[in-house]
Design an enzyme around this catalytic site. Structure first.
Site, PDB file in Angstrom:
ATOM      1  N   GLY A  14       3.425  39.511  42.499  1.00 47.88           N
ATOM      2  CA  GLY A  14       2.958  40.809  42.023  1.00 47.88           C
ATOM      3  C   GLY A  14       2.557  41.799  43.093  1.00 47.88           C
ATOM      4  O   GLY A  14       1.715  42.668  42.841  1.00 47.88           O
ATOM      5  N   HIS A 112      14.867  46.570  43.077  1.00 47.34           N
ATOM      6  CA  HIS A 112      15.736  45.516  43.604  1.00 47.34           C
ATOM      7  C   HIS A 112      15.671  45.557  45.137  1.00 47.34           C
ATOM      8  O   HIS A 112      15.773  46.640  45.723  1.00 47.34           O
ATOM      9  CB  HIS A 112      17.187  45.720  43.122  1.00 47.34           C
ATOM     10  CG  HIS A 112      18.094  44.635  43.581  1.00 47.34           C
ATOM     11  ND1 HIS A 112      18.075  43.373  43.026  1.00 47.34           N
ATOM     12  CD2 HIS A 112      19.006  44.587  44.580  1.00 47.34           C
ATOM     13  CE1 HIS A 112      18.949  42.607  43.654  1.00 47.34           C
ATOM     14  NE2 HIS A 112      19.525  43.316  44.596  1.00 47.34           N
TER      15      HIS A 112
HETATM   16  C1  GAR Z   1      10.447  41.747  45.143  1.00 48.12           C
HETATM   17  O1  GAR Z   1      11.042  41.722  46.408  1.00 48.12           O
HETATM   18  C2  GAR Z   1      11.398  42.354  44.122  1.00 48.12           C
HETATM   19  O2  GAR Z   1      12.152  43.417  44.620  1.00 48.12           O
HETATM   20  C3  GAR Z   1      12.278  41.176  43.818  1.00 48.12           C
HETATM   21  O3  GAR Z   1      11.402  40.080  43.791  1.00 48.12           O
HETATM   22  C4  GAR Z   1      10.264  40.327  44.613  1.00 48.12           C
HETATM   23  C5  GAR Z   1       9.010  40.176  43.772  1.00 48.12           C
HETATM   24  O4  GAR Z   1       7.857  40.270  44.563  1.00 48.12           O
HETATM   25  N1  GAR Z   1      12.977  41.374  42.574  1.00 48.12           N
HETATM   26  C6  GAR Z   1      14.208  40.941  42.364  1.00 48.12           C
HETATM   27  O5  GAR Z   1      14.845  40.289  43.162  1.00 48.12           O
HETATM   28  C7  GAR Z   1      14.798  41.315  40.995  1.00 48.12           C
HETATM   29  N2  GAR Z   1      16.212  41.218  41.027  1.00 48.12           N
HETATM   30  P1  GAR Z   1       6.433  40.661  43.933  1.00 48.12           P
HETATM   31  O6  GAR Z   1       6.172  39.736  42.749  1.00 48.12           O
HETATM   32  O7  GAR Z   1       5.471  40.384  45.057  1.00 48.12           O
HETATM   33  O8  GAR Z   1       6.472  42.099  43.538  1.00 48.12           O
END
Ligand code: GAR
Length: 203
Positions: A14, A112
């Site tokens: 998150g 993304h």
């Molecule tokens: C982030 O890097 C987001 O862009 C990616 O997962 C991570 C989540 O981190 N999302 C994807 O790959 C969706 N296709 P977070 O929970 O710390 O925000």
């Protein structure tokens, strides 16, 4: 005029949710307000972040609901009940089907961790995106915020920001740089932009 009610969908750490909360606190998200955080995992640390910020958190899992269809119906019911008008996918690691995305045309956005159309679509999520970028040897990567439709990472692009790949980068190092230099900046900006546009429409 009332603020657009925003739900943020999460699955893990998150940090993007935190970036949204911090931007809201700084007054940078003024057309909308995050009123709900929805997780598809009971153990997502993002739920703690929501709690600390005083934002309602709910968990809906496909496993507990029994099917993708039942999962999406439950989520839709919660969104209706909460009066949600804009959904922000912030590290939400589950694909939503057409039956869901059709109910929220240009009202779901996703961040993304690559410059779409590179390293995107089915199978490209989290660290895997950065592994693929390093394997290919790209010298520039970045992040994209786009509208969500039934095609994974296939909706119209709203914002992008490029990030340099450096000699010796590991997937973890690159992921951190892409988050710090791109994701945490463009996601709150795009959320405000879309909320302000929605606010401009008849409410
Ligand atoms: C982030 O890097 C987001 O862009 C990616 O997962 C991570 C989540 O981190 N999302 C994807 O790959 C969706 N296709 P977070 O929970 O710390 O925000």
């Amino acid at each position: 005029m009332n603020k657009i009610k925003i739900a943020v969908f999460v699955s893990g750490g998150g940090t993007n949710l935190q970036a949204l909360i911090d931007a809201q606190k700084r007054g940078e998200i003024k057309s909308g307000e995050i009123t709900l955080v929805l997780s598809n995992s009971h153990t997502a640390y993002a739920l703690e972040r929501a709690k600390t910020a005083g934002i309602k958190g709910v968990v809906v899992t496909k496993k507990e609901e029994g099917s993708q269809e039942a999962f999406e119906e439950k989520v839709k019911a919660i969104l209706k009940e909460e009066g949600i008008e804009l959904i922000v996918l912030a590290g939400f690691m589950s694909i939503l089907t057409k039956s869901f995305t059709d109910d929220y045309p240009e009202r779901i956005i996703n961040v993304h961790p690559a410059l779409i159309p590179s390293f995107c679509g089915k199978g490209f999520y989290g660290l895997r995106v950065h592994e693929a970028a390093l394997e290919k040897g790209v010298k520039v990567t970045g992040a994209t915020v786009h509208f969500v439709n039934e095609i994974p990472d296939g909706g119209k692009i709203i914002m992008q920001k490029a990030v340099e790949v450096k000699e010796g980068d590991t997937p973890e190092i690159l992921q951190k740089r892409v988050m710090e230099e791109a994701e945490w900046i463009i996601l709150p900006r795009a959320a405000e932009l879309v909320a302000s546009e929605l606010k401009g429409k008849v409410k």
